[in-house]
Write a protein that holds these residues in place. Structure first.
Motif, PDB file in Angstrom:
ATOM      1  N   PRO A 104      -3.156   5.442 -10.775  1.00  0.00           N
ATOM      2  CA  PRO A 104      -2.521   6.701 -11.186  1.00  0.00           C
ATOM      3  C   PRO A 104      -1.216   6.526 -11.970  1.00  0.00           C
ATOM      4  O   PRO A 104      -0.719   7.479 -12.565  1.00  0.00           O
ATOM      5  N   ALA A 105      -0.666   5.331 -11.970  1.00  0.00           N
ATOM      6  CA  ALA A 105       0.588   5.109 -12.692  1.00  0.00           C
ATOM      7  C   ALA A 105       0.379   5.324 -14.190  1.00  0.00           C
ATOM      8  O   ALA A 105      -0.638   4.943 -14.751  1.00  0.00           O
ATOM      9  N   VAL A 106       1.346   5.960 -14.809  1.00  0.00           N
ATOM     10  CA  VAL A 106       1.337   6.156 -16.256  1.00  0.00           C
ATOM     11  C   VAL A 106       1.885   4.875 -16.876  1.00  0.00           C
ATOM     12  O   VAL A 106       2.891   4.336 -16.407  1.00  0.00           O
ATOM     13  N   THR A 107       1.224   4.391 -17.925  1.00  0.00           N
ATOM     14  CA  THR A 107       1.729   3.199 -18.597  1.00  0.00           C
ATOM     15  C   THR A 107       3.036   3.535 -19.310  1.00  0.00           C
ATOM     16  O   THR A 107       3.078   4.453 -20.137  1.00  0.00           O
ATOM     17  N   PRO A 108       4.100   2.804 -18.991  1.00  0.00           N
ATOM     18  CA  PRO A 108       5.383   3.090 -19.641  1.00  0.00           C
ATOM     19  C   PRO A 108       5.338   2.771 -21.137  1.00  0.00           C
ATOM     20  O   PRO A 108       4.656   1.836 -21.567  1.00  0.00           O
ATOM     21  N   ASP A 109       6.060   3.551 -21.920  1.00  0.00           N
ATOM     22  CA  ASP A 109       6.190   3.245 -23.343  1.00  0.00           C
ATOM     23  C   ASP A 109       7.116   2.055 -23.540  1.00  0.00           C
ATOM     24  O   ASP A 109       6.963   1.298 -24.492  1.00  0.00           O
ATOM     25  N   LEU A 110       8.081   1.900 -22.655  1.00  0.00           N
ATOM     26  CA  LEU A 110       9.047   0.809 -22.752  1.00  0.00           C
ATOM     27  C   LEU A 110       9.579   0.488 -21.364  1.00  0.00           C
ATOM     28  O   LEU A 110       9.922   1.396 -20.597  1.00  0.00           O
ATOM     29  N   THR A 111       9.612  -0.792 -21.048  1.00  0.00           N
ATOM     30  CA  THR A 111      10.248  -1.267 -19.828  1.00  0.00           C
ATOM     31  C   THR A 111      11.360  -2.216 -20.236  1.00  0.00           C
ATOM     32  O   THR A 111      11.150  -3.107 -21.059  1.00  0.00           O
ATOM     33  N   LEU A 112      12.520  -2.022 -19.672  1.00  0.00           N
ATOM     34  CA  LEU A 112      13.651  -2.921 -19.885  1.00  0.00           C
ATOM     35  C   LEU A 112      13.853  -3.716 -18.599  1.00  0.00           C
ATOM     36  O   LEU A 112      14.140  -3.137 -17.554  1.00  0.00           O
ATOM     37  N   LEU A 123       0.807  -1.221   0.000  1.00  0.00           N
ATOM     38  CA  LEU A 123       0.000   0.000   0.000  1.00  0.00           C
ATOM     39  C   LEU A 123       0.842   1.274   0.000  1.00  0.00           C
ATOM     40  O   LEU A 123       0.402   2.311  -0.488  1.00  0.00           O
ATOM     41  N   LEU A 124       2.037   1.217   0.553  1.00  0.00           N
ATOM     42  CA  LEU A 124       2.894   2.400   0.593  1.00  0.00           C
ATOM     43  C   LEU A 124       3.377   2.806  -0.801  1.00  0.00           C
ATOM     44  O   LEU A 124       3.492   3.991  -1.110  1.00  0.00           O
ATOM     45  N   LEU A 125       3.659   1.830  -1.629  1.00  0.00           N
ATOM     46  CA  LEU A 125       4.238   2.106  -2.938  1.00  0.00           C
ATOM     47  C   LEU A 125       3.307   2.898  -3.866  1.00  0.00           C
ATOM     48  O   LEU A 125       3.757   3.842  -4.511  1.00  0.00           O
ATOM     49  N   PRO A 126       2.014   2.572  -3.953  1.00  0.00           N
ATOM     50  CA  PRO A 126       1.150   3.362  -4.836  1.00  0.00           C
ATOM     51  C   PRO A 126       0.994   4.814  -4.398  1.00  0.00           C
ATOM     52  O   PRO A 126       0.865   5.701  -5.236  1.00  0.00           O
ATOM     53  N   ALA A 127       1.022   5.065  -3.094  1.00  0.00           N
ATOM     54  CA  ALA A 127       0.934   6.446  -2.628  1.00  0.00           C
ATOM     55  C   ALA A 127       2.154   7.223  -3.093  1.00  0.00           C
ATOM     56  O   ALA A 127       2.041   8.342  -3.617  1.00  0.00           O
ATOM     57  N   ASP A 128       3.327   6.638  -2.925  1.00  0.00           N
ATOM     58  CA  ASP A 128       4.555   7.279  -3.383  1.00  0.00           C
ATOM     59  C   ASP A 128       4.539   7.432  -4.904  1.00  0.00           C
ATOM     60  O   ASP A 128       4.922   8.476  -5.433  1.00  0.00           O
ATOM     61  N   ARG A 129       4.075   6.396  -5.604  1.00  0.00           N
ATOM     62  CA  ARG A 129       4.036   6.447  -7.064  1.00  0.00           C
ATOM     63  C   ARG A 129       3.061   7.524  -7.551  1.00  0.00           C
ATOM     64  O   ARG A 129       3.351   8.260  -8.489  1.00  0.00           O
ATOM     65  N   ALA A 130       1.891   7.622  -6.924  1.00  0.00           N
ATOM     66  CA  ALA A 130       0.912   8.634  -7.334  1.00  0.00           C
ATOM     67  C   ALA A 130       1.499  10.031  -7.194  1.00  0.00           C
ATOM     68  O   ALA A 130       1.327  10.881  -8.081  1.00  0.00           O
ATOM     69  N   ASP A 131       2.199  10.278  -6.094  1.00  0.00           N
ATOM     70  CA  ASP A 131       2.838  11.573  -5.896  1.00  0.00           C
ATOM     71  C   ASP A 131       3.926  11.796  -6.943  1.00  0.00           C
ATOM     72  O   ASP A 131       4.018  12.875  -7.532  1.00  0.00           O
ATOM     73  N   HIS A 132       4.744  10.800  -7.175  1.00  0.00           N
ATOM     74  CA  HIS A 132       5.830  10.900  -8.156  1.00  0.00           C
ATOM     75  C   HIS A 132       5.282  11.184  -9.551  1.00  0.00           C
ATOM     76  O   HIS A 132       5.802  12.042 -10.273  1.00  0.00           O
TER      77      HIS A 132
END
Length: 160
Positions: free
Chosen positions: A71-79, A19-28
């Motif tokens: 809220p995460a943006v879908t990446p165009d590319l993940t390596l 649960l902590l990670l999505p909060a940080d990700r949404a802010d980022h």
């Protein structure tokens, strides 16, 4: 083993950690990622949604993880830098004296399997994923990374 100096020293409830990670990700995303994308800049992140699924999808429902990470943006590319757990353990032993959370051999095996599973699923929220064999010498891995990024940028008309 309790006397293993590489053992992680802190235990966390896996759901609370997830649960902590999505909060940080949404802010980022709101403060850094979207404004930079809107300004036409290229944004590079590490340990994004695919990592969340691989690390937490074993103890939490992956559909719930996707929902709380909306809220995460879908990446165009993940390596995905793929390294067999035995090689990763050897590198960790040579580089540091203490393991972090999720770095026991058993966890590394299950996390790698989870990464490969979620990559194979082809989830739209994760976007395009390319797997890079990271068991090779660092110079080869670096060259491969640069070539893939250059190819990706060239295909989008944003070449170097």
């Amino acid at each position: 083993a309790p006397d293993d100096p590489l053992r992680a020293t802190t235990d966390f409830d896996r759901t609370a950690l997830a649960l902590l990670l999505p909060a940080d990700r949404a802010d980022h995303v709101a403060v850094q990622v979207k404004p930079n994308l809107d300004a036409g800049r290229i944004v590079v992140c590490d340990r994004y949604l695919l990592s969340t699924l691989a690390y937490h999808g074993q103890s939490c429902d992956y559909e719930w993880l996707l929902e709380i990470n909306r809220p995460a943006v879908t990446p165009d590319l993940t390596l995905f830098l793929d390294l067999p757990p035995q090689a990763a353990q050897a590198r960790m032993r040579g580089a540091r004296w203490k393991k972090e959370l999720f770095e026991t051999p058993a966890e590394q095996h299950s996390i790698r399997d989870a990464y490969l599973h979620y990559i194979e699923m082809g989830l739209p929220q994760v976007g395009t994923v390319q797997v890079i064999d990271s068991s090779r010498p660092p110079a080869e891995v670096s060259s491969d990374l640069i070539a893939r990024v250059d190819s990706f940028l060239d295909s989008r008309g944003a070449g170097s």
